[in-house]
Design an enzyme around this catalytic site. Structure first.
Site, PDB file in Angstrom:
ATOM      1  N   GLU A  77       0.757  -1.619  -0.137  1.00  0.00           N
ATOM      2  CA  GLU A  77      -0.039  -0.039   0.463  1.00  0.00           C
ATOM      3  C   GLU A  77       0.508   1.012   0.236  1.00  0.00           C
ATOM      4  O   GLU A  77       0.596   2.061   0.513  1.00  0.00           O
ATOM      5  CB  GLU A  77      -0.925   0.175   1.425  1.00  0.00           C
ATOM      6  CG  GLU A  77      -2.505  -0.839   1.056  1.00  0.00           C
ATOM      7  CD  GLU A  77      -3.372  -0.600   1.627  1.00  0.00           C
ATOM      8  OE1 GLU A  77      -4.337  -0.329   1.657  1.00  0.00           O
ATOM      9  OE2 GLU A  77      -3.093  -1.383   3.331  1.00  0.00           O
ATOM     10  N   HIS A  96      -1.047   5.347   7.369  1.00  0.00           N
ATOM     11  CA  HIS A  96      -1.483   4.350   7.488  1.00  0.00           C
ATOM     12  C   HIS A  96      -1.888   4.299   8.586  1.00  0.00           C
ATOM     13  O   HIS A  96      -0.572   3.152   8.395  1.00  0.00           O
ATOM     14  CB  HIS A  96      -1.464   4.144   5.830  1.00  0.00           C
ATOM     15  CG  HIS A  96      -2.787   3.109   6.115  1.00  0.00           C
ATOM     16  ND1 HIS A  96      -3.681   3.360   5.403  1.00  0.00           N
ATOM     17  CD2 HIS A  96      -2.475   1.642   5.403  1.00  0.00           C
ATOM     18  CE1 HIS A  96      -4.384   2.435   5.211  1.00  0.00           C
ATOM     19  NE2 HIS A  96      -3.803   1.096   4.636  1.00  0.00           N
ATOM     20  N   HIS A  98      -4.997   1.117  10.859  1.00  0.00           N
ATOM     21  CA  HIS A  98      -6.247   1.119  11.019  1.00  0.00           C
ATOM     22  C   HIS A  98      -6.333   0.469  12.347  1.00  0.00           C
ATOM     23  O   HIS A  98      -7.070  -0.439  12.310  1.00  0.00           O
ATOM     24  CB  HIS A  98      -6.098  -0.678  10.156  1.00  0.00           C
ATOM     25  CG  HIS A  98      -5.403  -0.972   9.297  1.00  0.00           C
ATOM     26  ND1 HIS A  98      -4.382  -1.950   8.683  1.00  0.00           N
ATOM     27  CD2 HIS A  98      -5.618  -0.285   7.903  1.00  0.00           C
ATOM     28  CE1 HIS A  98      -3.633  -1.731   7.861  1.00  0.00           C
ATOM     29  NE2 HIS A  98      -4.595  -1.155   6.892  1.00  0.00           N
ATOM     30  N   HIS A 166     -11.497  -0.552   6.140  1.00  0.00           N
ATOM     31  CA  HIS A 166     -10.128  -0.447   5.439  1.00  0.00           C
ATOM     32  C   HIS A 166      -9.104   0.494   7.459  1.00  0.00           C
ATOM     33  O   HIS A 166      -8.850  -0.087   8.416  1.00  0.00           O
ATOM     34  CB  HIS A 166      -9.443  -0.057   5.229  1.00  0.00           C
ATOM     35  CG  HIS A 166      -8.626   0.041   4.338  1.00  0.00           C
ATOM     36  ND1 HIS A 166      -7.459   0.193   3.054  1.00  0.00           N
ATOM     37  CD2 HIS A 166      -6.897  -0.564   4.683  1.00  0.00           C
ATOM     38  CE1 HIS A 166      -6.290   0.026   3.342  1.00  0.00           C
ATOM     39  NE2 HIS A 166      -6.378  -0.246   4.546  1.00  0.00           N
TER      40      HIS A 166
HETATM   41 ZN   LIG Z   1      -4.519  -0.014   4.954  1.00  0.00          ZN
END
Ligand SMILES: [Zn+2]
Length: 240
Positions: A77, A96, A98, A166
Site C-alpha cells: 500500500e 496509514h 487501521h 479499512h
Molecule cells: Zn491498509
C-alpha cells in the site's frame, strides 16, 4: 549526524511510537518526504512497525518505485504515500493505519468530528473514502497509484480521511505532526463512541477547531513527542 540519517532515525521512532500507542499493530505504516529530494519519500520495507530498524527504511519515487530495494520487500500500500505527496506539496509525512476505534465511523455513516481540544488537529471535517465508489469490489487495499490518487483527492486540503472497511490516513507538515494527528484521531474516535452512549454530543465549533490548530505548534507536539519517545523506549532527538 547527516540530515538524512537523522530523518531515518526519526522515522524509526515514529514507527515505534505509533506501535506503542496502538495506532498501528502488525500492519499500518508511516512515511516521510525525503529531506533533499521532494520527489521521493522514505518508508520501511514491509515489516510490523514495532520491529523496524534504520536499515529497513527504503527510498521510493512518488510513483512507488524503490530506488535501491536490494532484497527488501516494500509495502503493497505504499501508493497511499506517494499519491499524497504528489497531490500535496505541503505534506511532509503520512500515516496509514487501521486503528480499531476509527473503523466503525467508516462503515456506519456516523460522522467522526472533533469533540476534545486535543483532537482539533484531525480537522473540522474527516471525509470518508469508499474504494467501492470508483473501483467496485476490491480487496480494499490501495494497490496502485490510481487508487492512491483517488484517496488523495478525498483527503483534499485536509489532514485526515477515513477509508471504508479499512482504516484511515493522516498527513502532517512534519513527521511529528502527522503522528500527533494519527494518535488523536484514534483517541477522538474512541471518545466519540463513549460520549454517544451518554447523550447528544456538543462538538467543537469550526472556529474553536481553527483557533486550536493555530496554536498547536512544537510547544505542544514536542511535549507529547518526548513522552511518547520515553514510552516507546526511543531517544528524543532534536527535530529532524
Ligand atoms: Zn491498509
Amino acid at each position: 549526524m547527516p540530515k538524512l540519517d537523522l530523518v531515518i532515525e526519526e522515522l524509526v521512532t515514529a514507527n515505534r511510537i505509533l506501535a506503542r500507542e496502538e495506532v498501528v499493530d502488525s500492519f499500518g505504516h508511516v512515511s516521510v518526504r525525503h529531506p533533499d529530494r521532494p520527489d521521493r519519500y522514505l518508508l520501511s520495507r514491509a515489516r510490523a512497525p514495532d520491529c523496524i530498524e534504520a536499515e529497513d527504511i527504503m527510498e521510493f519515487t512518488l510513483e512507488g518505485d524503490p530506488i535501491d530495494a536490494r532484497d527488501r520487500k516494500p509495502y503493497l500500500e505504499r501508493y497511499i504515500h506517494g499519491a499524497l505527496y504528489e497531490a500535496r506539496p505541503d505534506v511532509q509525512a503520512v500515516v496509514h493505519n487501521h486503528s480499531p476505534s476509527v473503523i466503525p465511523f467508516g462503515v456506519t455513516g456516523s460522522k467522526l468530528k472533533p469533540l476534545l481540544h486535543m483532537c482539533a488537529s484531525i480537522g473540522h471535517d474527516v471525509p470518508l473514502w469508499d474504494s467501492q465508489d470508483r473501483f467496485g469490489d476490491t480487496t480494499l487495499l490501495v494497490e496502485n497509484m490510481e487508487m492512491g490518487r483517488d484517496l488523495a483527492k478525498r483527503v483534499g486540503p485536509g489532514r485526515t480521511a477515513l477509508m471504508r472497511g479499512h482504516g484511515a490516513v493522516a498527513v502532517g507538515q512534519t513527521l511529528r505532526q502527522a503522528v500527533f494527528i494519527a494518535i488523536y484521531l484514534e483517541v477522538g474516535a474512541k471518545l466519540q463512541m463513549q460520549a454517544s452512549t451518554l447523550g447528544s454530543i456538543k462538538f467543537l465549533t469550526d472556529a474553536e477547531v481553527e483557533k486550536i490548530i493555530n496554536r498547536t505548534g512544537p510547544y505542544t507536539i514536542d511535549r507529547a513527542w518526548e513522552n511518547w519517545c520515553r514510552r516507546a523506549g526511543r531517544k528524543m532527538t532534536a527535530s529532524a
